[in-house]
Design an enzyme around this catalytic site. Structure first.
Site, PDB file in Angstrom:
ATOM      1  N   GLU A  22      -5.410   9.851  17.983  1.00 53.68           N
ATOM      2  CA  GLU A  22      -5.857  11.242  18.188  1.00 53.68           C
ATOM      3  C   GLU A  22      -6.707  11.695  16.999  1.00 53.68           C
ATOM      4  O   GLU A  22      -7.709  12.384  17.175  1.00 53.68           O
ATOM      5  CB  GLU A  22      -4.641  12.169  18.351  1.00 53.68           C
ATOM      6  CG  GLU A  22      -3.839  11.950  19.641  1.00 53.68           C
ATOM      7  CD  GLU A  22      -2.854  10.791  19.552  1.00 53.68           C
ATOM      8  OE1 GLU A  22      -2.751  10.158  18.475  1.00 53.68           O
ATOM      9  OE2 GLU A  22      -2.197  10.510  20.565  1.00 53.68           O
ATOM     10  N   GLN A  60       0.835  -1.201   0.000  1.00 52.16           N
ATOM     11  CA  GLN A  60       0.000   0.000   0.000  1.00 52.16           C
ATOM     12  C   GLN A  60       0.873   1.255   0.000  1.00 52.16           C
ATOM     13  O   GLN A  60       1.554   1.529   0.987  1.00 52.16           O
ATOM     14  CB  GLN A  60      -0.892  -0.016   1.255  1.00 52.16           C
ATOM     15  CG  GLN A  60      -1.798   1.176   1.402  1.00 52.16           C
ATOM     16  CD  GLN A  60      -2.434   1.239   2.797  1.00 52.16           C
ATOM     17  OE1 GLN A  60      -1.846   0.797   3.775  1.00 52.16           O
ATOM     18  NE2 GLN A  60      -3.634   1.789   2.882  1.00 52.16           N
ATOM     19  N   GLY A  61       0.855   1.993  -1.085  1.00 58.39           N
ATOM     20  CA  GLY A  61       1.696   3.185  -1.194  1.00 58.39           C
ATOM     21  C   GLY A  61       0.917   4.465  -1.012  1.00 58.39           C
ATOM     22  O   GLY A  61       0.652   5.184  -1.980  1.00 58.39           O
ATOM     23  N   TYR A  62       0.556   4.745   0.205  1.00 59.76           N
ATOM     24  CA  TYR A  62      -0.189   5.973   0.511  1.00 59.76           C
ATOM     25  C   TYR A  62       0.734   7.007   1.162  1.00 59.76           C
ATOM     26  O   TYR A  62       0.947   8.080   0.635  1.00 59.76           O
ATOM     27  CB  TYR A  62      -1.341   5.679   1.482  1.00 59.76           C
ATOM     28  CG  TYR A  62      -2.554   5.015   0.878  1.00 59.76           C
ATOM     29  CD1 TYR A  62      -2.521   4.488  -0.406  1.00 59.76           C
ATOM     30  CD2 TYR A  62      -3.737   4.921   1.597  1.00 59.76           C
ATOM     31  CE1 TYR A  62      -3.648   3.880  -0.954  1.00 59.76           C
ATOM     32  CE2 TYR A  62      -4.862   4.312   1.050  1.00 59.76           C
ATOM     33  CZ  TYR A  62      -4.811   3.796  -0.220  1.00 59.76           C
ATOM     34  OH  TYR A  62      -5.916   3.207  -0.741  1.00 59.76           O
ATOM     35  N   SER A  63       1.267   6.645   2.346  1.00 58.58           N
ATOM     36  CA  SER A  63       1.994   7.626   3.163  1.00 58.58           C
ATOM     37  C   SER A  63       3.256   8.116   2.471  1.00 58.58           C
ATOM     38  O   SER A  63       3.908   7.388   1.723  1.00 58.58           O
ATOM     39  CB  SER A  63       2.371   7.011   4.502  1.00 58.58           C
ATOM     40  OG  SER A  63       1.240   6.471   5.120  1.00 58.58           O
ATOM     41  N   GLU A 111     -10.179  -0.674   6.208  1.00 58.96           N
ATOM     42  CA  GLU A 111      -8.949  -0.991   6.925  1.00 58.96           C
ATOM     43  C   GLU A 111      -9.193  -0.838   8.427  1.00 58.96           C
ATOM     44  O   GLU A 111      -8.769  -1.661   9.216  1.00 58.96           O
ATOM     45  CB  GLU A 111      -7.845  -0.034   6.453  1.00 58.96           C
ATOM     46  CG  GLU A 111      -6.484  -0.299   7.087  1.00 58.96           C
ATOM     47  CD  GLU A 111      -5.403   0.675   6.585  1.00 58.96           C
ATOM     48  OE1 GLU A 111      -5.608   1.319   5.542  1.00 58.96           O
ATOM     49  OE2 GLU A 111      -4.373   0.767   7.264  1.00 58.96           O
TER      50      GLU A 111
HETATM   51  C1  FAD Z   1       4.383  -0.133  11.271  1.00 58.10           C
HETATM   52  C2  FAD Z   1       3.747   0.787  10.285  1.00 58.10           C
HETATM   53  C3  FAD Z   1       3.244   0.273   9.093  1.00 58.10           C
HETATM   54  C4  FAD Z   1       2.683   1.119   8.131  1.00 58.10           C
HETATM   55  N1  FAD Z   1       2.288   0.619   6.928  1.00 58.10           N
HETATM   56  C5  FAD Z   1       1.878   1.465   5.939  1.00 58.10           C
HETATM   57  C6  FAD Z   1       1.616   0.997   4.617  1.00 58.10           C
HETATM   58  O1  FAD Z   1       1.729  -0.194   4.334  1.00 58.10           O
HETATM   59  N2  FAD Z   1       1.273   1.882   3.670  1.00 58.10           N
HETATM   60  C7  FAD Z   1       1.123   3.229   3.942  1.00 58.10           C
HETATM   61  O2  FAD Z   1       0.778   3.977   3.047  1.00 58.10           O
HETATM   62  N3  FAD Z   1       1.369   3.710   5.179  1.00 58.10           N
HETATM   63  C8  FAD Z   1       1.752   2.859   6.181  1.00 58.10           C
HETATM   64  N4  FAD Z   1       2.041   3.347   7.445  1.00 58.10           N
HETATM   65  C9  FAD Z   1       1.988   4.794   7.669  1.00 58.10           C
HETATM   66  C10 FAD Z   1       0.929   5.248   8.626  1.00 58.10           C
HETATM   67  O3  FAD Z   1      -0.314   5.268   8.006  1.00 58.10           O
HETATM   68  C11 FAD Z   1       1.363   6.632   9.167  1.00 58.10           C
HETATM   69  O4  FAD Z   1       2.431   6.392  10.051  1.00 58.10           O
HETATM   70  C12 FAD Z   1       0.258   7.341   9.873  1.00 58.10           C
HETATM   71  O5  FAD Z   1      -0.663   7.815   8.962  1.00 58.10           O
HETATM   72  C13 FAD Z   1       0.766   8.528  10.712  1.00 58.10           C
HETATM   73  O6  FAD Z   1       1.541   9.383   9.948  1.00 58.10           O
HETATM   74  P1  FAD Z   1       2.983   9.844  10.442  1.00 58.10           P
HETATM   75  O7  FAD Z   1       3.743   8.646  10.820  1.00 58.10           O
HETATM   76  O8  FAD Z   1       3.550  10.744   9.410  1.00 58.10           O
HETATM   77  O9  FAD Z   1       2.708  10.662  11.764  1.00 58.10           O
HETATM   78  P2  FAD Z   1       2.291  12.197  11.876  1.00 58.10           P
HETATM   79  O10 FAD Z   1       1.190  12.464  10.953  1.00 58.10           O
HETATM   80  O11 FAD Z   1       3.509  13.024  11.802  1.00 58.10           O
HETATM   81  O12 FAD Z   1       1.701  12.221  13.348  1.00 58.10           O
HETATM   82  C14 FAD Z   1       2.502  11.986  14.492  1.00 58.10           C
HETATM   83  C15 FAD Z   1       1.600  11.928  15.691  1.00 58.10           C
HETATM   84  O13 FAD Z   1       0.985  13.197  15.881  1.00 58.10           O
HETATM   85  C16 FAD Z   1      -0.343  13.055  16.360  1.00 58.10           C
HETATM   86  N5  FAD Z   1      -1.256  13.755  15.437  1.00 58.10           N
HETATM   87  C17 FAD Z   1      -1.196  13.816  14.097  1.00 58.10           C
HETATM   88  N6  FAD Z   1      -2.182  14.568  13.609  1.00 58.10           N
HETATM   89  C18 FAD Z   1      -2.904  14.990  14.658  1.00 58.10           C
HETATM   90  C19 FAD Z   1      -4.076  15.807  14.820  1.00 58.10           C
HETATM   91  N7  FAD Z   1      -4.712  16.331  13.779  1.00 58.10           N
HETATM   92  N8  FAD Z   1      -4.538  16.026  16.074  1.00 58.10           N
HETATM   93  C20 FAD Z   1      -3.919  15.491  17.133  1.00 58.10           C
HETATM   94  N9  FAD Z   1      -2.817  14.737  17.042  1.00 58.10           N
HETATM   95  C21 FAD Z   1      -2.318  14.485  15.829  1.00 58.10           C
HETATM   96  C22 FAD Z   1      -0.581  11.566  16.485  1.00 58.10           C
HETATM   97  O14 FAD Z   1      -0.274  11.171  17.804  1.00 58.10           O
HETATM   98  C23 FAD Z   1       0.436  10.973  15.555  1.00 58.10           C
HETATM   99  O15 FAD Z   1       0.820   9.671  15.943  1.00 58.10           O
HETATM  100  C24 FAD Z   1       2.586   2.505   8.409  1.00 58.10           C
HETATM  101  C25 FAD Z   1       3.060   3.015   9.625  1.00 58.10           C
HETATM  102  C26 FAD Z   1       3.644   2.177  10.552  1.00 58.10           C
HETATM  103  C27 FAD Z   1       4.161   2.767  11.828  1.00 58.10           C
END
Ligand code: FAD
Ligand code: FAD
Lengths: 390, 374
Positions: free
Chosen positions: A371, A119-122, A239
């Site tokens: 959150e 899954q290539g989203y993030s 999901e």
């Molecule tokens: C083990 C693992 C597997 C993953 N697998 C996939 C995958 O296969 N494909 C894919 O596309 N992505 C994947 N992801 C990505 C995942 O979806 C993102 O990590 C997630 O969306 C959070 O984004 P970020 O890590 O950039 O954290 P950030 O967006 O930087 O957020 C950091 C923290 O800030 C807080 N926060 C963020 N926004 C808010 C808000 N509006 N209000 C209050 N608090 C907030 C939360 O506590 C959050 O944890 C994976 C992540 C992990 C850790």
């Protein structure tokens, strides 16, 4: 109101139990062969290999109660490993938004567990704020292919995947959610570079994926250009409910009790320790409530209603419960939970406890951080609107 | 009342802060983790030269003659760097057992080497069935003429592979969990019958399982009185808990500060993450609990130094609170860093892992809450 299973449901439960018992893995057998055969036999039962797929695409057409029974039984039985990316994430998008050609091209291989998807989203700057994604897809002048350039991050199992489904940006006009296009891209080609990211559990499951001038035929676009966000959002809802894992947690809690009963404390065991028992009890009570929250959500879906507000609670409660089970496993391991590496030290279960717990910290981050998930409930369920500052 | 440290202790603090700054960037640390020994001999030598390895060793034996406050200053700084050298095992635990329980001869023979870094010690107390009870011991020491013969198995012994001598808790009489009948001995790590199997721990340190089969030790190596070793065992454990709690407080400081810094840099939804009130409040809670841990650390340390009547309870309170809040602060540091927090690349995860291990050492938070309530 009625909580008993109907006689049909009981018969179904029996049938599932028999199937699972008859086809459990036998020691010494070739695992890969057993796995594929298991799916084949499940398919012959009438779509049990794709239990969540709609009947029109070969699924079993179960009632919500039957799905619940299946989840419960497979949580305690030995079933082959399976990945959600193709089966539960991409497949529904293709069924709802893909054309027939795409459905015929991709669904059978997903069903046969032949092709692995990721899954290539993030992206580095598009995490919680996924709509901020920047990976560019530029349509060629003749309209036959896109050229894709950008960086995806946290891509689970990209290093073993054959294909990636990607959200890409085809336009900067309008709000961020517009101009996002859903593309299917083969992984094994020049222009795609996968770099491992090692996580706290010490393992390599997530990756950074660099795409440089990757040519993607327009046939690999799902739905319309610029409409990818809507498709992906539906998928995220899928999901999320899939991430609650209630049946698995019920089974894990049973297992934890067993493990605690193997931890000696003088002449008794950890299971006799009042504070540990109290923590197990608290967890069980939370699970009892969450199990019924899930059932209420299933029941309203069965009556054809939109998933009720209870469904939004499931991802939050479900993942927090999973994390607490992992934490109590670490506590059960005591001093031995600190041991690391391949050498067995102390209780057998203590070995996996710490890495399981560390990995579980991600449960409240991916699929919508807790959150953000609470924000969604506040807005969509409680109906809270941001007021204008005066 | 005065919570200021002395001017000498200020100098100690400055020098240990500088050491951590110079030698414990994450990249450098992780390279050390990968070595077989798991720490740096150069760093060890530096620690000896600066007098830290003898911080709690009596002046008569070449040490600095300091108390638990001096150790606290060092350990808090080590916690900020996740220092790997076996200061805790050797000086805090091993040297204390010898200094408090050894004969004059034994002290004269052993302690100067500890101080100059040529001798490394460790402390073997845990057993498979004991969980966190110091007094639950089945490893036996039996008298044989002028010697004792030890048979048994000790678990999760820190840095045993690089240690020269090991303090071992044994049962010389009494039932499995009785406080009476415990005796401590100092054995040589290379003595016949000692089998050391080492492995890494999740926090990047080294530990070992130790099998003891017919290990002969002369009675001159007895620490404390025969059958009355529990008191010494407990006082070494107390010193250990205070030191670990100090280290934990150092680690917590890094975790909450890194989180405050990261959330101000990281932008999502066109805002710094720190704009979100729910995160601000979480960080305020992390900060408050860090300060509360520090208060209990000062309280317990001062009470132990002054030998106050409530000291033992304060030590239980401290270990309970540090275990619980270490987990709280660590989990939230990871959560607020999002995906980045779950990687080995950022340092928060490493501090979190150290706090988890600290919770499991010398009794976890449940264990100490139960003892406090008893
Ligand atoms: C083990 C693992 C597997 C993953 N697998 C996939 C995958 O296969 N494909 C894919 O596309 N992505 C994947 N992801 C990505 C995942 O979806 C993102 O990590 C997630 O969306 C959070 O984004 P970020 O890590 O950039 O954290 P950030 O967006 O930087 O957020 C950091 C923290 O800030 C807080 N926060 C963020 N926004 C808010 C808000 N509006 N209000 C209050 N608090 C907030 C939360 O506590 C959050 O944890 C994976 C992540 C992990 C850790
Ligand atoms: C028993 C009692 C005795 C009192 N005695 C006195 C007195 O002697 N003299 C006097 O002058 N006043 C007195 N007060 C008033 C008291 O100071 C106010 O109640 C207080 O300042 C809160 O104001 P409010 O009640 O208008 O609540 P609001 O300001 O309307 O706030 C309601 C709630 O909203 C939340 N909230 C508010 N602002 C924020 C924010 N920025 N972010 C997040 N959450 C927020 C808080 O949970 C708060 O409790 C008394 C109040 C009580 C209950």
């Amino acid at each position: 109101m009625d909580i008993d299973l109907s006689s049909n449901d009981l018969a179904f439960q029996q049938e599932v139990r028999e199937f699972l018992a008859a086809n459990a893995y036998k020691n010494g057998a070739d695992y890969a062969e057993w796995r594929l055969n298991w799916f084949k036999l499940a398919r012959e039962k009438g779509g049990w290999d794709v239990s969540k797929w709609p009947e029109a695409f070969g699924g079993p057409g179960w009632s919500p109660t039957q799905h619940y029974i299946w989840e419960q039984e497979t949580a305690v039985a030995q079933t082959p490993w399976d990945l959600p990316f193709g089966l539960s994430m991409l497949a529904p998008v293709l069924m709802n938004h893909g054309n027939e050609e795409q459905q015929n091209r991709f669904l059978p291989d997903i069903r046969d567990r032949k092709v692995n998807w990721c899954q290539g989203y993030s992206e580095p700057n598009a995490g919680s704020d996924l709509a901020n994604l920047k990976t560019k897809a530029v349509l060629s002048e003749d309209g036959s292919y896109y050229t894709v350039t950008g960086t995806k991050i946290w891509t689970t199992l990209a290093h073993i995947a054959d294909w990636i489904f990607c959200l890409t940006r085809t336009s900067d006009a309008g709000i961020k959610q517009q101009g996002i296009t859903f593309l299917l891209i083969p992984m094994k080609q020049a222009g795609i570079e996968v770099k491992p990211i090692i996580t706290l559990g010490g393992s390599h499951t997530v990756n950074m994926v660099h795409l440089t001038d990757v040519k993607v035929p327009v046939e690999n676009r799902v739905g319309e250009e610029g409409k990818g966000w809507g498709y992906a959002k539906g998928l995220l809802a899928h999901e999320r409910t899939g991430l609650a894992g209630i049946s698995k947690s019920l089974a894990a809690l049973q297992n934890l009790r067993k493990q605690a009963s193997q931890v000696k404390r003088g002449n008794s065991t950890l299971l006799d320790d009042p504070s540990y028992r109290a923590k197990l009890a608290e967890l069980e009570i939370d699970l009892m409530a969450t199990e019924f929250t899930e059932l209420r959500s299933l029941a309203s879906a069965a009556n054809g209603a939109e998933p009720g507000p209870e469904s939004s609670i499931l991802k939050l409660k479900g993942t927090e419960i999973q994390q607490r089970i992992q934490k109590l496993t670490v506590e059960a391991g005591g001093i031995y939970s600190a041991a690391w590496g391949p050498m067995p030290v102390g209780h057998l279960f203590a070995r996996g406890g710490m890495s399981g717990y560390l990995s579980s910290r991600a449960y409240t981050i991916y699929g919508g951080a807790s959150e953000v998930q609470r924000d969604v409930i506040a807005k969509n369920v409680l109906g809270i609107k941001k007021s204008q500052s005066k | 009342m005065n919570f200021d440290i002395s001017s000498e202790q200020n100098i100690l603090q400055d020098s240990v802060d500088r050491f951590v700054q110079d030698h414990y960037e994450l990249d450098k640390r992780q390279l050390l983790v990968l070595t077989e020994q798991g720490f740096s001999n150069d760093n060890w030598q530096t620690m000896a030269e600066l007098g830290w390895l003898g911080v709690s060793v009596p002046e008569a034996h070449g040490g600095f003659g300091g108390n638990e406050i001096d150790t606290m200053i060092l350990m808090q700084a080590f916690g900020k760097g996740l220092v790997l050298e076996p200061f805790f095992a050797s000086t805090v635990l091993g040297a204390k057992a010898i200094a408090d329980g050894g004969s004059e001869d034994l002290k004269t023979k052993m302690l100067p080497g500890v101080v100059d870094g040529s001798r490394q010690l460790t402390f073997a107390y845990a057993e498979a069935q004991s969980r966190f009870d110091l007094n639950d011991i089945v490893t036996r020491a039996q008298r044989d003429g002028d010697d004792y013969v030890i048979n048994g198995h000790k678990s999760m012994v820190l840095h045993a592979a690089s240690a020269h001598q090991i303090v071992v808790s044994t049962r010389t009489s009494g039932g499995q969990a009785e406080q009476a009948g415990i005796s401590l001995f100092l054995i040589d790590a290379d003595a016949a019958g000692v089998e050391i199997t080492s492995f890494p721990t999740v926090d990047g340190q080294q530990a070992a399982e130790i099998k003891l089969e017919g290990v002969k030790v002369p009675s001159s190596r007895l620490l404390g009185a025969l059958d009355q070793g529990y008191e010494l065992l407990n006082s070494v454990a107390t010193a250990g808990i205070l030191a670990l709690a100090a280290e934990a407080v150092g680690a917590m400081e890094i975790l909450y500060k890194d989180t405050v810094a990261y959330t101000q840099e990281r932008e999502q939804f066109d805002h710094a993450l720190s704009d979100f009130q729910v995160l601000q409040h979480r960080m305020v809670d992390m900060f408050m609990e860090y300060e509360q841990c520090k208060s209990l650390l000062y309280r317990a340390t001062l009470e132990v130094v002054q030998n106050s009547t409530g000291a033992q309870r304060s030590v239980h309170a401290l270990k309970y609170y540090v275990g619980k809040m270490g987990t709280f602060i660590g989990e939230n540091a990871v959560q607020l860093h999002g995906g980045m927090g779950t990687t080995e690349e950022l340092r928060v995860g490493h501090y979190f892992k150290r706090l988890l291990v600290i919770d499991a050492q010398f009794g976890n938070s449940d264990h100490h809450l139960a003892l406090f309530a008893a």
